[in-house]
Design a protein around this motif. Structure first.
Motif, short mmCIF file in Angstrom:
data_model
loop_
_atom_site.label_atom_id
_atom_site.label_comp_id
_atom_site.label_asym_id
_atom_site.label_seq_id
_atom_site.Cartn_x
_atom_site.Cartn_y
_atom_site.Cartn_z
N UNK A 1 -35.01 -27.76 12.35
CA UNK A 1 -34.25 -26.55 12.69
C UNK A 1 -32.89 -26.54 11.98
N UNK B 1 -32.73 -25.61 8.31
CA UNK B 1 -32.94 -24.20 7.95
C UNK B 1 -31.62 -23.52 7.63
N UNK C 1 -25.40 -25.72 22.10
CA UNK C 1 -26.68 -25.02 22.05
C UNK C 1 -26.54 -23.62 22.65
N UNK D 1 -24.65 -21.14 20.37
CA UNK D 1 -25.51 -20.66 19.29
C UNK D 1 -26.42 -19.56 19.80
N UNK E 1 -24.45 -16.35 20.96
CA UNK E 1 -23.87 -15.61 19.84
C UNK E 1 -24.90 -14.66 19.25
N UNK E 2 -26.12 -15.19 19.04
CA UNK E 2 -27.16 -14.36 18.41
C UNK E 2 -27.61 -13.21 19.32
N UNK F 1 -24.99 -16.73 9.05
CA UNK F 1 -26.41 -16.91 8.74
C UNK F 1 -27.25 -16.81 10.03
N UNK F 2 -26.75 -17.43 11.08
CA UNK F 2 -27.45 -17.41 12.38
C UNK F 2 -27.58 -15.97 12.87
N UNK F 3 -26.55 -15.17 12.61
CA UNK F 3 -26.58 -13.77 13.01
C UNK F 3 -27.73 -13.01 12.35
N UNK G 1 -30.55 -14.44 11.34
CA UNK G 1 -31.85 -15.04 11.65
C UNK G 1 -32.54 -14.26 12.77
N UNK G 2 -33.86 -14.41 12.84
CA UNK G 2 -34.60 -13.81 13.95
C UNK G 2 -34.14 -14.43 15.27
N UNK G 3 -34.10 -13.61 16.33
CA UNK G 3 -33.64 -14.11 17.62
C UNK G 3 -34.48 -15.30 18.09
N UNK H 1 -36.03 -17.56 16.29
CA UNK H 1 -35.71 -18.76 15.52
C UNK H 1 -34.43 -19.40 16.04
N UNK H 2 -33.45 -18.56 16.36
CA UNK H 2 -32.18 -19.08 16.86
C UNK H 2 -32.40 -19.75 18.21
N UNK H 3 -33.23 -19.12 19.03
CA UNK H 3 -33.58 -19.68 20.34
C UNK H 3 -34.19 -21.08 20.17
N UNK H 4 -35.11 -21.19 19.21
CA UNK H 4 -35.78 -22.48 18.95
C UNK H 4 -34.78 -23.52 18.47
N UNK H 5 -33.84 -23.09 17.63
CA UNK H 5 -32.84 -24.03 17.12
C UNK H 5 -31.97 -24.56 18.26
N UNK H 6 -31.47 -23.65 19.09
CA UNK H 6 -30.61 -24.04 20.21
C UNK H 6 -31.36 -24.99 21.15
N UNK I 1 -33.96 -26.95 20.37
CA UNK I 1 -34.22 -28.24 19.72
C UNK I 1 -33.00 -29.14 19.84
#
Lengths: 197, 197
Positions: A11, A14, A42, A45, A48-49, B29-31, B33-35, B37-42, B44
């Motif tokens: 992640x 990316x 977390x 992040x 914010x989105x 960049x996070x802004x 990204x697909x929501x 994907x950001x959820x998965x990153x946070x 992880x």
């Protein structure tokens, strides 16, 4: 390899400029952080989105419909500084020298990247100007080909308001820059627009 | 400045090597990204910190009490490669050349940083060796002063097992390195330990 580690490295890598090696180093740092701090990171992040929006007046990032700068009664509402992106607002705010409003275009005109005038918030700027309160527009755009194209396009659109003062930020040699390493165009411009001492 | 933006920039810039400017760029960049994907990153990030553990046998990061490598029946259980940190396991695994087990020390002896032998998982290594299955220990440590100190300390502790083969990874000029730029110690070592072609 641990799936939890694989997930966080995958992640993080990316993100732009972060390869797998850096992602691993960041993960090891996260491992040593307090659990509460990681939780806050977390959450920051994710929130914010999902929760951020754009100010309906100036297109800056905002937690609310109208951003704090546009709402601030202390700011000079007769002057608007047009910038490419959110980061530019922060850079200018950091100087604490500017007390007017902003307008965030959301990019520059770039035929190469398929970005035309209609992809930028230029109509919103003209709508704001049409309300009559604004007396001066400062164009604070990059000195790239795209920035200059955008500057030219906007200044032409603004010509319909003959009473409006339209300015550009000064171009020249930056503080701490050496003339020896500046490009010809910058030097030529700096000499042409020399200022009396 | 938007509080949501301030929060994400503040949190990201706590990571090593990430200043406020980079944090802002990552946020932008996070802004985009697909929501999801950001959820998965946070997630992880949060899960890694709360759920990861250390393998009770080799001290590598693991999702379970015993890591997949230690559990793998296909690996050669008579040989153990001792490394400083988790990243080293990944680097060696990436070569696909090594089929034995690992042992992660969790650092190197460094009096300057107050890290002594008891701060590293050396006793656990000796416990594992005492069970009699291990025939060879490869020490894969950095060629720094701290790495060499650690190598010396561990090899002395291992001397109590006279039948145990103790080796170090080869030192020499790396592939792609130029002799001109290698340090004297490395060149001297590489000549002394030259290999017949």
């Amino acid at each position: 390899m641990s799936k939890l580690l694989e997930d966080i490295v995958g992640e993080l890598s990316r993100l732009p400029g972060i390869g797998r090696r850096t992602a691993l180093r960041l993960s090891m740092h996260i491992l040593r952080m307090e659990a509460g701090s990681v939780e806050r990171m977390a959450e920051a992040i994710a929130r914010f989105r999902t929760e951020i929006r754009y100010c309906t007046r100036c297109n800056n990032l905002s937690d609310t419909d109208i951003c704090p700068i546009c709402r601030d009664g202390e700011r000079d509402r007769t002057i608007v500084c047009v910038v490419e992106q959110v980061g530019d607002v922060l850079s200018i705010e950091n100087t604490r020298q500017y007390k007017g409003l902003y307008h965030v275009l959301g990019g520059v005109i770039s035929p190469m990247q398929g970005i035309g005038p209609s992809d930028l918030k230029i109509d919103l700027l003209l709508d704001n100007i049409a309300r009559g309160e604004i007396k001066e527009v400062i164009l604070a755009l990059s000195t790239t080909v795209e920035g200059e194209t955008t500057l030219f396009y906007i200044s032409r659109r603004l010509a319909q308001h003959p009473d409006l003062k339209v300015t550009s930020i000064a171009r020249g040699i930056g503080f701490g820059d050496e003339i020896e390493y500046a490009d010809e165009l910058t030097i030529a411009h700096a000499i042409h627009n020399r200022i009396p001492l």
